[in-house]
Design a protein around this motif. Structure first.
Motif, short mmCIF file in Angstrom:
data_model
loop_
_atom_site.label_atom_id
_atom_site.label_comp_id
_atom_site.label_asym_id
_atom_site.label_seq_id
_atom_site.Cartn_x
_atom_site.Cartn_y
_atom_site.Cartn_z
N ASN A 1 32.20 51.84 31.94
CA ASN A 1 32.96 50.86 32.71
C ASN A 1 34.33 50.65 32.06
N HIS A 2 35.28 50.19 32.89
CA HIS A 2 36.64 50.01 32.39
C HIS A 2 37.14 48.61 32.74
N PRO A 3 37.93 48.03 31.82
CA PRO A 3 38.51 46.73 32.14
C PRO A 3 39.82 46.90 32.92
N VAL A 4 39.94 46.18 34.03
CA VAL A 4 41.15 46.27 34.84
C VAL A 4 41.71 44.87 35.02
N LEU A 5 43.01 44.77 34.77
CA LEU A 5 43.68 43.49 34.93
C LEU A 5 43.88 43.23 36.43
N GLY B 1 45.25 37.57 36.91
CA GLY B 1 45.21 37.50 35.44
C GLY B 1 43.82 37.55 34.86
N THR B 2 42.81 37.76 35.71
CA THR B 2 41.47 37.94 35.17
C THR B 2 41.26 39.43 34.88
N VAL B 3 40.17 39.73 34.21
CA VAL B 3 39.87 41.12 33.89
C VAL B 3 38.59 41.51 34.61
N LYS B 4 38.70 42.58 35.38
CA LYS B 4 37.55 43.04 36.14
C LYS B 4 36.94 44.25 35.47
N THR B 5 35.62 44.30 35.54
CA THR B 5 34.90 45.44 34.99
C THR B 5 34.56 46.38 36.13
N THR B 6 35.01 47.62 36.01
CA THR B 6 34.73 48.55 37.10
C THR B 6 34.45 49.94 36.56
N VAL C 1 50.93 36.89 32.82
CA VAL C 1 51.34 36.77 31.42
C VAL C 1 50.91 35.42 30.85
N ALA C 2 51.09 34.35 31.65
CA ALA C 2 50.68 33.03 31.18
C ALA C 2 49.18 33.02 30.87
N LYS C 3 48.44 33.73 31.73
CA LYS C 3 46.99 33.70 31.60
C LYS C 3 46.50 34.48 30.37
N ILE C 4 47.01 35.70 30.17
CA ILE C 4 46.44 36.47 29.06
C ILE C 4 47.45 36.76 27.96
N GLY C 5 48.66 36.19 28.10
CA GLY C 5 49.71 36.47 27.11
C GLY C 5 49.32 36.07 25.70
N ALA C 6 48.50 35.05 25.57
CA ALA C 6 48.11 34.59 24.24
C ALA C 6 47.37 35.69 23.48
N LEU D 1 36.11 40.56 43.26
CA LEU D 1 37.30 41.18 42.70
C LEU D 1 37.80 40.45 41.45
N PHE D 2 37.96 39.14 41.56
CA PHE D 2 38.59 38.41 40.46
C PHE D 2 37.60 37.96 39.38
N GLY D 3 36.33 37.95 39.69
CA GLY D 3 35.32 37.59 38.68
C GLY D 3 35.50 36.19 38.13
N GLU D 4 35.88 35.26 39.00
CA GLU D 4 36.16 33.91 38.47
C GLU D 4 34.91 33.21 37.94
N GLU D 5 33.73 33.63 38.41
CA GLU D 5 32.51 32.97 37.94
C GLU D 5 32.17 33.39 36.51
N LEU D 6 32.85 34.42 36.04
CA LEU D 6 32.54 34.92 34.70
C LEU D 6 33.40 34.25 33.63
#
Lengths: 433, 514, 564
Positions: A116-120, A124-129, A166-171, B508-513
């Protein structure tokens, strides 16, 4: 199309979402004559990312780096889950086939590596696909190494703010920066639509103009992220050229539906099915299906007075509530085409949890068609409703693809297994009884 | 902090009290534990009663409604749509009640004009062909949010202060007098003392709790009412069922939607009030004989509020308990500067405030007369966006080059979002998406926030208003608030909509995670 | 009738026909459709036509014309593709009628000279005449049946000349068959032939033998014919027949239409002989033919000239764009070349609306006539009144989908005609509604266009029914696939509303705000939105309906002829 009235197809697929497309494709690849009914609306909602299995158990919010490890856990915990009935080899083969078909019609994916790969995402969340379009792959590498990187957005594309990401994951990613630019030619309009930009950027002049606007803003960036608007039918070329003119890896960030990757997927699947000579009835709905011993007859409503299609096997890939495969009244959920029995919670009060984001997921999402191991839906007496009636994709019971991040895997995996069964059944003479 | 009068509760009554006192030149602070109209004031039909509903069993209440309705139409005209209303009886309804109805109305001074069924159905096609009698009455619709927001805005312009998300956690009492209230900021948990001369408890359903803090017991009942919001507007007028008050009797035009309700059931616990599947089904079952199109109508939302009823119970559902209001001076409880105003109806909120303010002023020795019945509420530009259809009209008439729509369903644009954000900001608040939602139509359309929340948050991040994860946290809060009204109406097309929302935000956004 | 008076009648008919043709053909250079055409004088159009013909003669475009002649004119491939039954009917009429004309009507000029021993009563001529006649009659029936079927979809326009032609053709065919039938069974005709052939040189015995043979073999209805003649007598009669008559008279069964008719006529034949019916039927037959010839230029038969010309001009057309004069003449030619077959009407994308609005002026076949009338009658007579409004409604509600042009069996450039008509209307003080609409914003229109009484489900069934738009999930697919939004946005000038905003305004009950929007009026009706909508919403159909509603309301605004 008149010829279709008398022609006897090997497979009739009802539905043109991800599952319907995959089923038709796999059937055609096995030299089964195939007809598909349904408009391609559902696949438009796809993000372009092909999940296999990302989360399990959902209540624990457990994410997996390897989908196949997740699968073995899933098989232990949820033996009725449709994916639990598809073998690892079948899944690998199905994904390889699916992705190579897409590549053949100009929608390349990054090579599958079993992980699986992390996709932004655009918020600003990270999805696993699992399978990532080539145009998004550089983003995955950036996510892992987190070097200096620039995210670009276009004023007017309301669903995507690079500054937000950027605000979300910039830290956790200090080298990440954002810029907003005007999309060339669209300066005078306030709302931009992804598909329009994607078409516009296929012209070299627009593409160069985008590159010119971004180039002075690059700073020390080692890669550039754009919202997923980099071309429709010529996305590969747009991506390539943009990388050349910026001199850096470029990646797309998946956006809200209706997204350009969804449109690309639809166009690509249509091209692939055309290449495999699948007959399609796009503007038709199946109004009735009748079965005799060996042949199913589907009534369509696409021409005044209707017309019929005859097929030796039928696959229901009609999706859930948004797709129209299931419909919910105030009392219970029913299946729309054949009124098959639907496995479901007892009353409407039990359909949903009080918290939308409850990690356990809503019970109604696990409602659907119960099937045997070949994905043949069961009638009320627990036996297959018809010996060559199958169901694939999200209409199946005992899964929650939205929480488990397994939508494409479900569609592709069940399609593969069902087509294998169809192929077996059509070759073997029907057993008596 | 210090003030002459501390008003507790920012519903229609509390804001009306603030306006009343401010107009009399009395300094006041209104503390609200949540937001303006967050309780029953924002969870009702929005019906400005002509009084006809009460004629049979409570002539006084009926007359009161008639008089107060006329006043509000005058002073709060922007919050009110004079839609008119029908009372409709269908086959099987109590014919004696139908026969007595015009007489009762006449006695209360309410004009009830008979309309023949065919004419009524031509004007309101949603009415059943099984209708047997129709009367026209001067019902109207009122936007309670606009009413409270404009009242509060006027009060603030006259010096009153509003403290949202601030809860009273205790009183400091000396003998018969409360010297100060201890209030707690809901955002960061800090407490402070507010020195007061007078305290007016206008906390609605929570009035008993507040009075208890002051050491004054009140006997109150809670009646929960659930209402439904339809996908489009089903009728232009208020459509009442012509029968003794019961479940799902009223269909209100809510601008671009219709609001159908209510139910009435006794509850003991004020926390976690939400509409249930059974209530939703009951409403549709009860209302469909009068309005058959409801059977297939897409319902986009349900909500529930709690009516505070004062008095002793004589029935199981609370409907038989008086809907009149009660003003307690708590003298008998040994308190000389604490009073409670509760009960009552939206229609009579101004009158309740007048009585409450009269008491406070008497105690303070202020002799200026009440002006709320004569002075119209002035315009406050930031209060106009709760009106359905206001945003699309404004957006269409301007068509700014750089004013994209944020909420497509209700057509609320970025400039509206900015104006609301800035107005809240100017008042020293940290505005949230939910605050903006309460002051506009954002998230109130078919998508129930699925798309517009993303656009709104992107817009606010881009403006630099949001930092870190805050925007995403707010999406979650916003959805939580919206979902509370959704989960009981999820079938048919609205379930498809909710599924799309989940596919987007979870798939798509996985907000529950997070 | 004497030979000379017959000849005079033919010459008169021919003369009238020639004059008529001259008039009709000159119309191709006279009739002016569209403001651009009005600026071009006759002589320039004549020069342009001559130049075109001249340059064609010296070009290499002959193969194209030959191909057009073979495929389009003779084989009617366009009609074949569109309507098989009518194609067959048309072909039968064309072949049957032409063959009768050449072999039968022009027998003295052609057949007699080409085929020695031609006799109309001899096979194969007798048989062929019946074949050709039957073909023509069957063709007429098929064409009428095909037309009837199309009429159920959309009522096709017609002109007086169409009916006159069909009536005359029918009279010619029916009278021809009746005449032949009467002659077959007529004792008087038998007697005339006997008198002509034998004179006095036939014995009564032989005559009765011959009569017996003819009664049996030819079905002549002799008054004194025995039901069961003596076989010996019959044999004698047949011998005599073989010697005297057979060289000119084949057996009547070859006349497989007329002979059964004569059998049916049976007992009526003698009374008809008494009134000299054969003569009168002949007069009727010839009169109808000559009348048809005389008025040919003004009947539907004129298409036998105009259609081939139109198709051949298409086939000869060079790749260069037409000159203004050439285009003006092509429009005039198109008016004449239309056969009002109505295939365009059945394919018209606004046909359902025409039926619904009860305004046939929306349909192409009707529009073609109104275009012509507008050009002929001038603007004055049409300027006011309900008729004008209906014509304008038809012109401006056209979705410009081009299906009529694409499907026209005679290849007429209808889309250009419609443009010309709209320009004509605009020049007459009635500009395109879309132009009007752009003079104000949608918001201003919403205030200016109050809903007329009675608006609702009856006139706007889609947009007033919430089921139309309530499945919308706000996904914006419609807008993403909309070429109009994309194009205008890319051109730096966005439409005011996107398709999905229009759907939303319907839900909000604020349809007024959509009616005057550029989206509704700029919609290209390409159906992309409707075909892509995942929830199956009829987005394009709603757009079209809104345009109609807006049009109706516009028509009620008094100052509509004065856009600012």
């Amino acid at each position: 199309m008149n010829g279709n009235r008398t022609r006897l197809f090997d497979v009739a697929v009802i539905g043109a979402g991800m599952a319907g497309m995959a089923t038709s494709l796999f059937a055609a690849r096995r030299d089964l004559s195939c007809v598909q009914v349904g408009n391609g609306g559902g696949i438009l909602f796809a993000s372009g990312l092909l999940d296999l299995l990302g989360v399990h158990p959902v209540a624990d919010r457990r994410r997996w780096d390897c989908p196949f490890e997740a699968l073995s856990s899933l098989r232990r915990d949820l033996p009725d889950h449709p994916l639990a009935r598809v073998g690892d080899d079948a899944l690998r083969a199905a994904f390889e086939a699916f992705v190579s078909e897409l590549g053949a019609v100009g929608l390349p994916y990054a090579p599958l590596d079993g992980a699986n790969h992390p996709v932004l995402t655009s918020i600003g969340t990270v999805k696993t696909t699992y399978a990532v379009p080539r145009s998004m792959m550089a983003g995955v590498e950036m996510m892992r190494s987190r070097p200096s990187c620039l995210l670009v957005d276009f004023r007017g594309l309301r669903e995507f703010s690079a500054r937000q990401v950027v605000a979300k994951i910039g830290a956790d990613w200090p080298g990440l920066h954002s810029v907003r630019v005007e999309f060339p030619g669209f300066e005078a309009v306030s709302e931009l639509y992804a598909a329009h930009l994607a078409r516009a950027i296929e012209s070299a002049a627009t593409r160069d103009s985008v590159a010119e606007r971004v180039r002075p803003l690059l700073g020390d960036a080692t890669a550039v992220g754009f919202p997923a608007v980099l071309g429709l039918s010529r996305s590969g070329e747009v991506h390539e050229r943009l990388q050349q003119s910026l001199g850096l890896p470029v990646f797309e960030i998946p956006t809200m539906p209706t997204s350009v990757p969804g449109l690309r997927l639809k166009d690509a699947m249509e091209a692939a099915l055309a290449a495999w000579r699948v007959v399609r009835h796009v503007q038709a709905k199946v109004t009735k299906v009748s079965f005799d011993d060996d042949v199913a007859t589907l009534s369509l409503d696409d021409v005044p007075g209707g017309q019929t299609i005859r097929a030796r096997s039928v696959v229901l890939a009609t999706g859930r509530f948004t797709g129209g495969g299931l419909s919910a009244g105030r009392g219970h959920v029913s299946e729309r085409v054949l009124d098959l029995p639907v496995h479901q919670p007892g009353t409407r009060g039990e359909w949903h949890r009080r918290d939308f984001l409850d990690p356990a997921g809503h019970p109604v999402n696990r409602a659907g068609l119960a099937t045997d191991g070949d994905f043949r839906p069961l009638s009320a007496d627990g036996r297959p409703a018809w010996h060559r009636l199958f169901a694939t994709g999200s209409i199946l019971a005992h899964q929650d693809w939205m929480r488990e991040k397994c939508g494409s895997g479900l569609a592709i995996g069940t399609a593969w297994t069902a087509v294998e069964a169809i192929s077996r059944g059509l070759q073997a003479p029907r057993k008596a009884g | 902090m210090e003030t002459q009068v501390l008003i507790i509760g920012g519903g229609v009554t509390g804001t009306a009290v603030a306006r009343d006192l401010a107009l009399r030149g009395v300094d006041c602070i209104l503390v609200e534990k949540d937001d303006v109209n967050a309780g029953a004031s924002g969870r009702n039909h929005g019906l400005l009663h002509s009084g006809a509903r009460y004629v049979a069993h409570d002539q006084d209440a009926a007359t009161e409604c008639r008089i107060e309705g006329d006043i509000l139409k005058r002073v709060a005209s922007r919050a009110i749509q004079d839609t008119g209303g029908y009372f409709v009886a269908v086959q099987g309804d109590d014919e004696k009640y139908v026969g007595d109805f015009p007489g009762f109305c006449a006695r209360a001074g309410i004009t009830a004009r008979p309309v023949d069924v065919a004419t009524a159905r031509a004007r309101e096609p949603a009415i059943s062909d099984k209708a047997i009698a129709v009367y026209e009455v001067p019902d109207a619709s009122v936007d309670p949010f606009r009413l409270s927001l404009e009242s509060m805005a006027q009060a603030r312009s006259l010096g009153a202060r509003l403290m949202r998300r601030t809860r009273v956690v205790g009183f400091e009492r000396e003998g018969r007098e409360i010297r100060a209230a201890v209030v707690q900021d809901g955002t960061n948990g800090t407490t402070q003392r507010v020195h007061v001369s007078q305290v007016m408890n206008a906390a609605g359903a929570w009035a008993r709790e507040v009075a208890q803090l002051a050491g004054a017991p009140i006997e109150m009942l809670y009646s929960k009412g659930t209402l439904l919001v339809t996908h489009g507007r089903l009728a232009r007028r208020v459509i009442n069922r012509l029968r003794p008050p019961g479940n799902a009797d009223i269909l209100m035009p809510g601008g671009t939607v219709s609001i159908l309700g209510t139910t009435s059931s006794r509850v003991e616990d004020l926390r976690d009030i939400h509409p249930t599947v059974d209530e939703v089904d009951l409403i549709l079952r009860e209302a469909t004989p009068m309005l058959p199109p409801l059977e297939t109508m897409r319902i986009i939302r349900a909500y529930a509020g709690v009516r505070p009823l004062v008095g002793s119970p004589s029935g199981s559902d609370g409907r038989t308990v008086s809907r009149g209001f009660a003003l307690f001076d708590h003298e008998a409880d040994g308190l000389s500067n604490f009073a409670t105003i509760t009960g009552g109806k939206l229609t009579t909120c101004r009158l309740m405030a007048e009585r409450a303010a009269d008491l406070v002023c008497r105690r303070l020795g202020v002799t200026r007369p009440c002006l709320t019945a004569s002075d119209p509420i002035p315009v406050s530009p930031e209060c106009e966006w709760t009106e359905p259809g206001r945003a699309p009209r404004s957006w269409m008439s301007a068509l700014h080059v750089d004013d994209p729509l944020i909420c497509e369903c209700e057509m609320v644009s970025g400039s509206v979002l900015d104006a609301l954000y800035q107005a809240l900001r100017a008042a020293g608040d940290t505005p949230t998406l939910t605050d903006i939602g309460l002051r506009s139509r954002i998230g109130k359309g078919a998508c129930q926030g699925a798309f517009c929340a993303v656009r709104a948050v992107a817009h606010l991040y881009q403006n630099g208003d949001f930092q870190g994860s805050r925007g995403l946290d707010e999406i979650v809060d916003f959805f939580r608030e919206r979902w509370g009204g959704q989960h009981a109406v999820l079938w048919g097309q609205q379930l498809a909509q909710a599924e799309l929302m989940e596919a987007l935000h979870c798939g798509l956004f996985g907000e529950e995670l997070r | 009738m004497s030979a000379s008076s017959f000849r005079i009648a033919v010459y008169i008919a021919l003369g009238l026909c020639a004059l008529g043709l001259l008039w009709r053909l000159s119309a191709w250079l006279r009739v002016r459709i569209g403001p651009d055409a009005r600026a071009i004088p006759f002589h320039r159009r004549l020069a342009s036509a001559l130049h075109g013909a001249f340059s064609f003669a010296f070009s290499r475009r002959l193969p194209g014309v030959l191909k057009a002649f073979l495929l389009d004119v003779l084989l009617q491939r366009r009609l074949f593709a569109e309507a098989k039954v009518r194609w067959l009917g048309h072909l039968l009429i064309l072949l049957g009628f032409t063959a009768l004309l050449l072999m039968h009507a022009l027998a003295a000029l052609l057949t007699q000279k080409l085929f020695k021993g031609y006799q109309p009563t001899l096979d194969p001529y007798l048989f062929l005449r019946n074949v050709f006649g039957a073909m023509a009659v069957a063709g007429i029936v098929l064409v009428i049946a095909g037309r009837r079927r199309a009429q159920r979809v959309a009522p096709t326009a017609h002109r007086l000349g169409d009916r006159v032609f069909v009536a005359l053709l029918s009279i010619v065919m029916v009278s021809g068959f009746l005449l032949e039938a009467q002659k077959i069974a007529s004792p008087a005709a038998f007697q005339r032939m006997v008198d002509e052939y034998f004179g006095e040189d036939i014995s009564p015995e032989d005559l009765s033998a011959l009569k017996a043979a003819w009664a049996v073999d030819y079905g002549v209805a002799f008054e004194d014919a025995a039901a069961d003649p003596d076989p010996a007598l019959l044999e004698t009669g047949r011998e005599l027949h073989k010697d005297a008559c057979a060289s000119c008279h084949s057996l009547p069964t070859s006349a497989f239409v007329s002979y059964p008719v004569s059998r049916v006529m049976g007992p009526a034949v003698r009374p008809l002989d008494d009134v000299d019916a054969a003569k009168w039927l002949w007069y009727l037959h010839v009169f109808a033919c000559l009348l048809g010839l005389a008025v040919l230029p003004f009947t539907r038969l004129f298409h036998a000239i105009s259609d081939p010309v139109s198709l051949l001009v298409n086939g000869a057309a060079s790749s260069r764009p037409l000159s203004d004069a050439g285009r003006a003449s092509r429009r005039a030619l198109a008016i004449d070349a239309c056969v009002r077959c109505g295939l365009c009407d059945t394919r018209c994308s606004v046909a359902p609306i025409a039926r619904f609005m009860n305004n046939a002026s929306l349909l192409p076949s009707h529009k073609l006539l109104s275009t012509f009338r507008f050009a002929r009658e001038g603007r004055g007579r049409l300027r006011d009144g309900a008729r004008y409004d209906r014509i304008a409604e038809g012109a401006f509600l056209c979705s410009s989908c081009g299906r009529c042009t694409e499907r026209c069996p005679v290849g007429l450039g209808l889309d250009d005609l419609w443009t010309a008509q709209r320009d004509d209307l605009a020049a007459a003080g009635h500009p395109a509604a879309a132009k009007w609409v752009q003079s104000r914003t949608a918001s201003e229109w919403a205030d200016l266009l109050p809903a007329p009484p009675g608006e609702g489900p009856a006139v706007a069934p889609l947009s007033s029914d919430r089921r139309t738009f309530s499945p919308c999930v706000q996904c914006q697919t419609c807008t993403n696939v909309c070429p109009v939004v994309a194009h205008t946005a890319g051109a730096g000038d966005g439409v005011d509303l996107t398709p999905q905003k229009v759907m939303n305004l319907l839900r909000l009950g604020m349809v007024d705000l959509a009616l005057g929007s550029r989206m509704v009026w700029d919609c290209a009706t390409c159906y992309q939105c409707q075909e892509h909508c995942p929830e199956g919403i009829r987005v394009t159909d709603v757009m079209l309906e809104l345009r109609q509603s807006a049009y109706r309301r516009l028509a009620t605004v008094r100052d509509r002829r004065r856009p600012e």
